[in-house]
Scaffold this active site. Sequence first.
Site, PDB file in Angstrom:
ATOM      1  N   CYS A   2       0.861  -1.180   0.000  1.00  0.00           N
ATOM      2  CA  CYS A   2       0.000   0.000   0.000  1.00  0.00           C
ATOM      3  C   CYS A   2       0.894   1.226   0.000  1.00  0.00           C
ATOM      4  O   CYS A   2       1.931   1.259   0.644  1.00  0.00           O
ATOM      5  CB  CYS A   2      -0.939   0.076   1.182  1.00  0.00           C
ATOM      6  SG  CYS A   2      -2.077  -1.291   1.330  1.00  0.00           S
ATOM      7  N   ARG A  27       3.914  -0.454  -4.802  1.00  0.00           N
ATOM      8  CA  ARG A  27       3.675  -0.927  -3.439  1.00  0.00           C
ATOM      9  C   ARG A  27       2.320  -1.610  -3.296  1.00  0.00           C
ATOM     10  O   ARG A  27       1.973  -2.094  -2.211  1.00  0.00           O
ATOM     11  CB  ARG A  27       3.749   0.243  -2.459  1.00  0.00           C
ATOM     12  CG  ARG A  27       5.105   0.914  -2.409  1.00  0.00           C
ATOM     13  CD  ARG A  27       5.098   1.982  -1.368  1.00  0.00           C
ATOM     14  NE  ARG A  27       5.072   1.407  -0.049  1.00  0.00           N
ATOM     15  CZ  ARG A  27       6.131   1.288   0.736  1.00  0.00           C
ATOM     16  NH1 ARG A  27       7.296   1.722   0.332  1.00  0.00           N
ATOM     17  NH2 ARG A  27       6.031   0.745   1.918  1.00  0.00           N
ATOM     18  N   TRP A  74      -3.044  -2.699  -1.588  1.00  0.00           N
ATOM     19  CA  TRP A  74      -2.776  -4.135  -1.730  1.00  0.00           C
ATOM     20  C   TRP A  74      -3.667  -4.781  -0.670  1.00  0.00           C
ATOM     21  O   TRP A  74      -3.423  -4.631   0.522  1.00  0.00           O
ATOM     22  CB  TRP A  74      -1.303  -4.421  -1.474  1.00  0.00           C
ATOM     23  CG  TRP A  74      -0.905  -5.842  -1.728  1.00  0.00           C
ATOM     24  CD1 TRP A  74      -0.508  -6.390  -2.910  1.00  0.00           C
ATOM     25  CD2 TRP A  74      -0.854  -6.915  -0.773  1.00  0.00           C
ATOM     26  NE1 TRP A  74      -0.222  -7.717  -2.755  1.00  0.00           N
ATOM     27  CE2 TRP A  74      -0.426  -8.069  -1.450  1.00  0.00           C
ATOM     28  CE3 TRP A  74      -1.146  -7.013   0.583  1.00  0.00           C
ATOM     29  CZ2 TRP A  74      -0.271  -9.303  -0.819  1.00  0.00           C
ATOM     30  CZ3 TRP A  74      -0.992  -8.241   1.223  1.00  0.00           C
ATOM     31  CH2 TRP A  74      -0.554  -9.365   0.512  1.00  0.00           C
ATOM     32  N   ASN A 100      -1.934   2.099   5.739  1.00  0.00           N
ATOM     33  CA  ASN A 100      -1.081   1.012   5.302  1.00  0.00           C
ATOM     34  C   ASN A 100      -0.776   0.175   6.540  1.00  0.00           C
ATOM     35  O   ASN A 100      -0.262   0.709   7.519  1.00  0.00           O
ATOM     36  CB  ASN A 100       0.207   1.620   4.706  1.00  0.00           C
ATOM     37  CG  ASN A 100       1.227   0.576   4.306  1.00  0.00           C
ATOM     38  OD1 ASN A 100       0.913  -0.604   4.245  1.00  0.00           O
ATOM     39  ND2 ASN A 100       2.439   1.024   4.036  1.00  0.00           N
ATOM     40  N   GLY A 101      -1.148  -1.091   6.537  1.00  0.00           N
ATOM     41  CA  GLY A 101      -0.907  -1.934   7.713  1.00  0.00           C
ATOM     42  C   GLY A 101      -2.150  -2.752   8.027  1.00  0.00           C
ATOM     43  O   GLY A 101      -3.048  -2.881   7.199  1.00  0.00           O
ATOM     44  N   GLU A 489      16.808 -18.599  -7.032  1.00  0.00           N
ATOM     45  CA  GLU A 489      16.462 -17.238  -7.457  1.00  0.00           C
ATOM     46  C   GLU A 489      15.906 -17.243  -8.892  1.00  0.00           C
ATOM     47  O   GLU A 489      14.932 -16.540  -9.183  1.00  0.00           O
ATOM     48  CB  GLU A 489      17.707 -16.340  -7.344  1.00  0.00           C
ATOM     49  CG  GLU A 489      17.541 -14.922  -7.856  1.00  0.00           C
ATOM     50  CD  GLU A 489      16.528 -14.091  -7.102  1.00  0.00           C
ATOM     51  OE1 GLU A 489      15.974 -14.555  -6.080  1.00  0.00           O
ATOM     52  OE2 GLU A 489      16.262 -12.963  -7.546  1.00  0.00           O
ATOM     53  N   LYS A 493      12.274 -15.836  -9.798  1.00  0.00           N
ATOM     54  CA  LYS A 493      12.079 -14.765 -10.782  1.00  0.00           C
ATOM     55  C   LYS A 493      11.064 -15.207 -11.821  1.00  0.00           C
ATOM     56  O   LYS A 493      10.177 -14.463 -12.188  1.00  0.00           O
ATOM     57  CB  LYS A 493      13.386 -14.399 -11.507  1.00  0.00           C
ATOM     58  CG  LYS A 493      14.410 -13.523 -10.808  1.00  0.00           C
ATOM     59  CD  LYS A 493      14.011 -12.126 -10.489  1.00  0.00           C
ATOM     60  CE  LYS A 493      13.300 -12.047  -9.182  1.00  0.00           C
ATOM     61  NZ  LYS A 493      14.029 -11.654  -8.021  1.00  0.00           N
ATOM     62  N   GLU A 496       7.409 -15.558 -10.383  1.00  0.00           N
ATOM     63  CA  GLU A 496       6.703 -14.357  -9.936  1.00  0.00           C
ATOM     64  C   GLU A 496       6.319 -13.424 -11.091  1.00  0.00           C
ATOM     65  O   GLU A 496       5.321 -12.729 -10.992  1.00  0.00           O
ATOM     66  CB  GLU A 496       7.472 -13.600  -8.851  1.00  0.00           C
ATOM     67  CG  GLU A 496       8.762 -12.965  -9.272  1.00  0.00           C
ATOM     68  CD  GLU A 496       9.470 -12.265  -8.115  1.00  0.00           C
ATOM     69  OE1 GLU A 496       8.830 -11.814  -7.167  1.00  0.00           O
ATOM     70  OE2 GLU A 496      10.713 -12.169  -8.195  1.00  0.00           O
ATOM     71  N   HIS A 512      16.519 -37.469  -6.576  1.00  0.00           N
ATOM     72  CA  HIS A 512      15.821 -37.935  -5.370  1.00  0.00           C
ATOM     73  C   HIS A 512      14.344 -37.531  -5.372  1.00  0.00           C
ATOM     74  O   HIS A 512      13.720 -37.453  -4.324  1.00  0.00           O
ATOM     75  CB  HIS A 512      16.514 -37.388  -4.118  1.00  0.00           C
ATOM     76  CG  HIS A 512      17.918 -37.873  -3.985  1.00  0.00           C
ATOM     77  ND1 HIS A 512      18.229 -39.163  -3.643  1.00  0.00           N
ATOM     78  CD2 HIS A 512      19.104 -37.253  -4.194  1.00  0.00           C
ATOM     79  CE1 HIS A 512      19.541 -39.324  -3.629  1.00  0.00           C
ATOM     80  NE2 HIS A 512      20.103 -38.169  -3.966  1.00  0.00           N
ATOM     81  N   LYS A 611       5.782  -4.535  -3.904  1.00  0.00           N
ATOM     82  CA  LYS A 611       7.127  -4.316  -3.374  1.00  0.00           C
ATOM     83  C   LYS A 611       6.988  -4.002  -1.892  1.00  0.00           C
ATOM     84  O   LYS A 611       6.056  -3.313  -1.497  1.00  0.00           O
ATOM     85  CB  LYS A 611       7.727  -3.114  -4.111  1.00  0.00           C
ATOM     86  CG  LYS A 611       9.205  -2.969  -3.972  1.00  0.00           C
ATOM     87  CD  LYS A 611       9.912  -3.740  -5.036  1.00  0.00           C
ATOM     88  CE  LYS A 611      11.405  -3.545  -4.979  1.00  0.00           C
ATOM     89  NZ  LYS A 611      12.097  -4.636  -5.685  1.00  0.00           N
TER      90      LYS A 611
END
Length: 616
Positions: A2, A27, A74, A100-101, A489, A493, A496, A512, A611
């Site tokens: 947010c 955000r 968000w 935000n929160g 990574e 990448k 996402e 395995h 983000k």
Amino acid sequence: MCGIVGYVGSQKASTILLEGLKRLEYRGYDSAGLAVQQNGRLELARKVGRVENLVKEAAKHRFTGTTGICHTRWATHGGVTEANAHPHLSSDGKIALVHNGVIENYAAIKKFLLPKGYAFKSETDTEVLSNLIAYHYAKEPTIAGQSRFLESVRKALRHVEGTYGIAVLCLDCTGEIVAARKGSPLILGVGDKEYILASDVSALVSRTQNVVYLKDGEVVHVTPKQFFISTLDQEDVSPVVDQVTWTIDAAEMNGYAHFMEKEIFEQPAALENSMRGRFSEDGSTAKFGGLNLGPVDFRQIDRFVFLGCGTAWHSCLVAEHLIERFARVPVEVDYASEFRYRNAPLSGNPLFFVMSQSGETIDTLGALREAQRKGYKVLAVNNTVGSTIAREADGGIYQHVGPEIGVASTKAFTSQLLIGAMLALHVARMRDMSFADGVEFVSALKKAPDLVREALKQAGHIKAVAKRFSKYNDMLFLGRLSLFPIALEGALKLKEISYIHAEGYPAAEMKHGPIALINEQCPSVFFAPQGEIFNKVVSSMQEVKARKGLVIAIITEGCELPPGLADEVITIPDCHEAVLPIVATIPVQLLSYYIACERGCDVDKPRNLAKSVTVE
Ligand code: F6R
């Protein structure tokens, strides 16, 4: 998560708010809204979807007021609907609020307010807070010398459990905003006869470089002529005005198609910035100004504990490999989110490092606080000056790579890998590493930016490989030793930003279990660098080929693969072990980026992500 912007000044607030909001969209981007004080009203516009939708909606409102707040969301509590978008107006119309929160005790507060006649139109925790402030405002007698508005925000917040960064407007208080934070970032920009509040510097840096980073538990009351900071308990706080060191240019796309692309190609310069001034004059070790620990302290450390989330956790894994390999000190790596709750037994004298690009990730912050609560020192590797983690850590290393705006981390990651390697050198030189080996290590690290430049030259070839592989729905990334975290990574990448299911594994672990996934429809990306494990990785490739799997091999210059083994080969420069993870990251960043573009995905704003994850 947010984004919040607030404005008090003499300009048309909506223009400045929407400009700031566009810069904060990374955000959170499922809905957006703004509220402006004008004509004796709190006028609201809200829209589901991107800020662009809000811009169109705002145009219909003909906003003219010079004080306002806005938000890009968000979703946490309540679905993605216009009713759940911020700002939230109290049911008596007196208070508008962006948040935000998470207000954890919102249900109890709602229960308290309902019998008192307050009504709720959304499913959010935030609307509960706007009504709680309105409740205190209505019953608060004016106290001489104090703002009734400020005091009602303070009173409401004393009853709130959870996290917040908020900005509040009051119908009766023209030209005023009250804002507060606990666990979510909030910054006040002090401009020329104007103030801008934002959850991120990038939203205000086009108007001022002078900023005050609010601390948890602080409340700021902004009026047209001044601002006043205090605590929830009414103690005055003397503001410290800091200077932002980068300009708005750093947050522009500058001709690239996406921020992610720009940030991938910025990596040589980013690495130069991360290492600048950080080698000893004799060229045999790395030095860091802000660790607040001397060689004697370092020698007594019996273990390092590295904590982070997501991509930052992958850089912790590489740091583990390099510190154990070169400094021979045991390292533990934990997910910050797990560490904070699992009460792990610790050795006698560990040193903690947290890695975080944003410096606001709530799980990493929680882990830092948990380690400090137990009496341990925690240092931070962090890219955001003034962030909560940077301020609460006992020391640390700034990455200096400039703002990272693409939601998928790229340049911050390779900078963390570099700093991890420099830390390995720093500790190794205090222990067993010789002067000559130190000099060789330093000279290898200094080559990293040029090697990355070289690796980036493969972009055209990787784009073609991406075109060929963009239709698959599963992919494996396989590497060994320090390249196992790079396999993780690469998989992260890819999933996402392109929504392809991908997994990273140590190459030898494939047999395995994951080998069961291999067929013509599940390609594998192998890291096969020159060195002792090259032949072992080649054997793993053979196992994939034997099962009709397709192979993309990332090899270092000079390696030779058996003919026909790989369907595509990407060659990176051969380099020192400490630099290899950095250079090997480049092809998987580019591969993911081009595959996502090929699939038409919104690379900079992937679905469901944002983000800086400031909620648990
Ligand atoms: C992935 C990504 C995330 C972040 C994670 C931690 O591309 O960016 O996994 O790495 O959310 O963020 P910071 O480093 O800000 O603590």
